[in-house]
Design a protein around this motif. Structure first.
Motif, PDB file in Angstrom:
ATOM      1  N   GLU A 269      -4.407  12.369   5.834  1.00 46.64           N
ATOM      2  CA  GLU A 269      -3.525  12.249   6.877  1.00 46.64           C
ATOM      3  C   GLU A 269      -2.500  11.164   7.197  1.00 46.64           C
ATOM      4  O   GLU A 269      -1.955  11.133   8.422  1.00 46.64           O
ATOM      5  N   GLN A 270      -2.129  10.564   6.209  1.00 41.59           N
ATOM      6  CA  GLN A 270      -1.083   9.352   6.358  1.00 41.59           C
ATOM      7  C   GLN A 270       0.457   9.658   5.794  1.00 41.59           C
ATOM      8  O   GLN A 270       0.978   8.867   5.345  1.00 41.59           O
ATOM      9  N   GLY A 271       0.634  10.967   5.735  1.00 42.32           N
ATOM     10  CA  GLY A 271       1.997  11.640   5.098  1.00 42.32           C
ATOM     11  C   GLY A 271       2.028  11.058   3.655  1.00 42.32           C
ATOM     12  O   GLY A 271       1.147  11.133   2.974  1.00 42.32           O
ATOM     13  N   GLY A 272       3.221  10.630   3.366  1.00 37.09           N
ATOM     14  CA  GLY A 272       3.732  10.220   2.000  1.00 37.09           C
ATOM     15  C   GLY A 272       3.278   8.869   1.707  1.00 37.09           C
ATOM     16  O   GLY A 272       3.674   8.182   0.732  1.00 37.09           O
ATOM     17  N   THR A 273       2.774   7.975   2.407  1.00 38.97           N
ATOM     18  CA  THR A 273       2.527   6.393   2.432  1.00 38.97           C
ATOM     19  C   THR A 273       0.856   5.982   2.025  1.00 38.97           C
ATOM     20  O   THR A 273       0.042   6.676   2.691  1.00 38.97           O
ATOM     21  N   PHE A 274       0.696   5.732   1.036  1.00 39.73           N
ATOM     22  CA  PHE A 274      -0.692   5.303   0.576  1.00 39.73           C
ATOM     23  C   PHE A 274      -0.766   3.904   0.778  1.00 39.73           C
ATOM     24  O   PHE A 274      -0.167   3.019  -0.067  1.00 39.73           O
ATOM     25  N   HIS A 275      -1.833   3.366   1.634  1.00 43.29           N
ATOM     26  CA  HIS A 275      -1.991   1.841   1.560  1.00 43.29           C
ATOM     27  C   HIS A 275      -3.063   1.332   0.888  1.00 43.29           C
ATOM     28  O   HIS A 275      -4.310   1.692   0.856  1.00 43.29           O
ATOM     29  N   LEU A 276      -2.737   0.480  -0.492  1.00 45.90           N
ATOM     30  CA  LEU A 276      -3.576  -0.035  -1.171  1.00 45.90           C
ATOM     31  C   LEU A 276      -4.035  -1.377  -0.778  1.00 45.90           C
ATOM     32  O   LEU A 276      -3.183  -1.820   0.094  1.00 45.90           O
ATOM     33  N   PRO A 277      -4.810  -1.971  -1.237  1.00 45.33           N
ATOM     34  CA  PRO A 277      -5.230  -3.383  -0.596  1.00 45.33           C
ATOM     35  C   PRO A 277      -4.342  -4.462  -0.734  1.00 45.33           C
ATOM     36  O   PRO A 277      -4.225  -5.333  -0.032  1.00 45.33           O
ATOM     37  N   ASN A 278      -3.431  -4.438  -1.928  1.00 46.62           N
ATOM     38  CA  ASN A 278      -2.409  -5.190  -2.115  1.00 46.62           C
ATOM     39  C   ASN A 278      -0.842  -4.718  -2.042  1.00 46.62           C
ATOM     40  O   ASN A 278      -0.054  -5.596  -2.679  1.00 46.62           O
ATOM     41  N   ALA A 279      -0.718  -3.413  -1.942  1.00 49.06           N
ATOM     42  CA  ALA A 279       0.678  -2.985  -2.029  1.00 49.06           C
ATOM     43  C   ALA A 279       0.512  -1.482  -1.342  1.00 49.06           C
ATOM     44  O   ALA A 279      -0.436  -1.023  -0.905  1.00 49.06           O
ATOM     45  N   THR A 280       1.772  -1.080  -1.307  1.00 47.76           N
ATOM     46  CA  THR A 280       1.841   0.310  -0.623  1.00 47.76           C
ATOM     47  C   THR A 280       2.617   1.154  -1.809  1.00 47.76           C
ATOM     48  O   THR A 280       3.580   0.793  -2.503  1.00 47.76           O
ATOM     49  N   LEU A 281       2.049   2.472  -1.580  1.00 49.13           N
ATOM     50  CA  LEU A 281       2.917   3.548  -2.440  1.00 49.13           C
ATOM     51  C   LEU A 281       3.427   4.364  -1.639  1.00 49.13           C
ATOM     52  O   LEU A 281       2.766   4.961  -0.808  1.00 49.13           O
ATOM     53  N   ASN A 282       4.723   4.737  -1.472  1.00 50.33           N
ATOM     54  CA  ASN A 282       5.609   5.627  -0.788  1.00 50.33           C
ATOM     55  C   ASN A 282       5.857   6.728  -1.821  1.00 50.33           C
ATOM     56  O   ASN A 282       6.864   6.394  -2.650  1.00 50.33           O
ATOM     57  N   VAL A 283       5.663   8.066  -1.499  1.00 51.09           N
ATOM     58  CA  VAL A 283       6.098   9.053  -2.010  1.00 51.09           C
ATOM     59  C   VAL A 283       7.160   9.865  -1.199  1.00 51.09           C
ATOM     60  O   VAL A 283       7.027  10.301  -0.062  1.00 51.09           O
TER      61      VAL A 283
ATOM     62  N   ILE B  59      -3.254  11.815  -5.428  1.00 53.77           N
ATOM     63  CA  ILE B  59      -3.003  10.315  -5.578  1.00 53.77           C
ATOM     64  C   ILE B  59      -4.247   9.811  -4.598  1.00 53.77           C
ATOM     65  O   ILE B  59      -4.847   8.634  -4.960  1.00 53.77           O
ATOM     66  N   SER B  60      -4.608  10.390  -3.693  1.00 55.00           N
ATOM     67  CA  SER B  60      -5.775  10.136  -2.816  1.00 55.00           C
ATOM     68  C   SER B  60      -7.078   9.953  -3.566  1.00 55.00           C
ATOM     69  O   SER B  60      -7.813   8.925  -3.582  1.00 55.00           O
ATOM     70  N   VAL B  61      -7.362  10.848  -4.732  1.00 58.25           N
ATOM     71  CA  VAL B  61      -8.492  10.861  -5.544  1.00 58.25           C
ATOM     72  C   VAL B  61      -8.350   9.650  -6.513  1.00 58.25           C
ATOM     73  O   VAL B  61      -9.174   8.980  -6.724  1.00 58.25           O
ATOM     74  N   ALA B  62      -7.177   9.560  -7.015  1.00 61.29           N
ATOM     75  CA  ALA B  62      -6.801   8.438  -7.880  1.00 61.29           C
ATOM     76  C   ALA B  62      -7.081   7.039  -7.433  1.00 61.29           C
ATOM     77  O   ALA B  62      -7.578   6.280  -8.148  1.00 61.29           O
ATOM     78  N   VAL B  63      -6.577   6.870  -6.033  1.00 59.23           N
ATOM     79  CA  VAL B  63      -6.724   5.609  -5.576  1.00 59.23           C
ATOM     80  C   VAL B  63      -8.059   5.323  -4.782  1.00 59.23           C
ATOM     81  O   VAL B  63      -8.339   4.210  -4.490  1.00 59.23           O
ATOM     82  N   GLY B  64      -8.804   6.500  -4.671  1.00 60.16           N
ATOM     83  CA  GLY B  64     -10.245   6.407  -4.007  1.00 60.16           C
ATOM     84  C   GLY B  64     -10.148   6.172  -2.695  1.00 60.16           C
ATOM     85  O   GLY B  64     -10.696   5.694  -2.101  1.00 60.16           O
ATOM     86  N   ASP B  65      -9.107   7.010  -1.902  1.00 58.36           N
ATOM     87  CA  ASP B  65      -9.064   7.003  -0.395  1.00 58.36           C
ATOM     88  C   ASP B  65      -9.342   8.469   0.038  1.00 58.36           C
ATOM     89  O   ASP B  65      -8.232   9.158   0.109  1.00 58.36           O
ATOM     90  N   PRO B  66     -10.335   8.931   0.704  1.00 57.97           N
ATOM     91  CA  PRO B  66     -10.405  10.395   1.014  1.00 57.97           C
ATOM     92  C   PRO B  66      -9.635  10.567   2.348  1.00 57.97           C
ATOM     93  O   PRO B  66      -9.486  11.887   2.584  1.00 57.97           O
ATOM     94  N   THR B  67      -9.319   9.705   3.092  1.00 59.68           N
ATOM     95  CA  THR B  67      -8.519   9.780   4.236  1.00 59.68           C
ATOM     96  C   THR B  67      -7.151   9.843   4.110  1.00 59.68           C
ATOM     97  O   THR B  67      -6.135   9.953   5.006  1.00 59.68           O
TER      98      THR B  67
END
Length: 296
Positions: free
Chosen positions: A211-225, A200-208
């Protein structure tokens, strides 16, 4: 809606929801209080009836309208149709198969996916007609780059570059009776959430993001796994069969939750209240849990 190039974290663009019948999907989505766009025909056998939201995101319920054309597309290496077939063979004809990310450079995304070993196959470029509620038509053109984990057959992600955006008025298509204005969260289920971080980090373009657990913060939404137990605890819904990664729920922002709940009740749509959320279980024509959240 905020959009970025391939060099930044990608925003959510839209969600792909396989359905058996567009007629059933249209009826279900209308009963849920959404305005549904006219049917769109792809040049490779699939067709859709989209729900467009004011924040620029949208839902893409998709069915197979021409089996022969779809089979030829798969034989020709069309990843979009091939992954739709894999999903249907594995999960059935109703569900939530893909999360799509907005990009300004799909070629660069494809190169990143290949380098990271997560490319799901060749890029896809295509055009189709788009018609608004007034009957005005234009041509929409897209370029797609696909990403997937080797074991994640229940889900994939892809970057979508809108090469040509239709010059039509979508205002009427975005005025939903349920008050929905956008998608604020996408929820996925995984038996091993930590193993999805790299994909997911590669797909969304966020290399950091690792370190954020299962939460991925996009500019306009959040993806939670979430793991299955956490998903059930949070929404009161079954997490379904074991999976490496499966998209399971969509959280919509609404202006007034009481308006939404009254509409659902008037249309005989069963729903439950979980904290500040109105939860509607998946049904035919609605392959994911729909959650409505009041956001001022």
């Amino acid at each position: 809606m905020t959009r970025t190039t391939a060099a930044g974290i990608h925003p959510l663009d839209h969600l792909v929801l396989p359905v058996r019948s567009l007629d059933v999907a249209r009826a279900r989505l209308t009963a849920l209080g959404f305005v549904v766009a006219p049917t769109g025909i792809h040049p490779f056998g699939t067709e859709n009836c989209c729900v467009f939201l004011a924040d620029g995101t949208y839902l893409e319920p998709i069915s197979v309208g021409d089996e022969q054309a779809a089979a030829k597309a798969i034989a020709d290496g069309n990843v979009f149709v091939a992954r739709d077939r894999v999903y249907r063979d594995s999960r059935g004809d109703e569900g939530f198969s893909a999360m799509v990310l907005a990009t300004g450079n799909a070629d660069a995304d494809h190169a990143r996916y290949v380098e990271a070993g997560i490319s799901a196959g060749d890029m896809l470029s295509f055009s189709r007609a788009f018609t608004d509620t007034a009957g005005k038509s234009d041509i929409a053109s897209f370029k797609l780059a696909f990403a997937s984990g080797s074991k994640a057959t229940d889900a994939f992600l892809f970057a979508c570059e809108r090469v040509n955006a239709p010059k039509v008025d979508r205002a009427a298509l975005q005025a939903h009776a349920n008050g929905a204005t956008g998608i604020v969260e996408v929820v996925a289920v995984s038996g091993q959430p930590a193993e999805q971080h790299r994909l997911i980090s590669v797909a969304v373009g966020d290399p950091t993001v690792s370190e954020q657990g299962g939460t991925f913060h996009l500019p306009n939404a959040t993806l939670n796994v979430l793991d299955p137990a956490s998903f059930t605890s949070r929404f009161g819904l079954s997490a379904g069969a074991p999976t490496e990664l499966r998209f399971a729920a969509v959280v919509f922002s609404v202006r007034h939750a009481d308006v939404t709940s009254r509409l659902l009740a008037a249309n005989s749509i069963k729903h439950d209240i979980s904290g500040n959320d109105i939860v509607v279980q998946p049904a035919s024509g609605q392959g994911a849990a729909f959650i409505f959240r009041e956001i001022k």
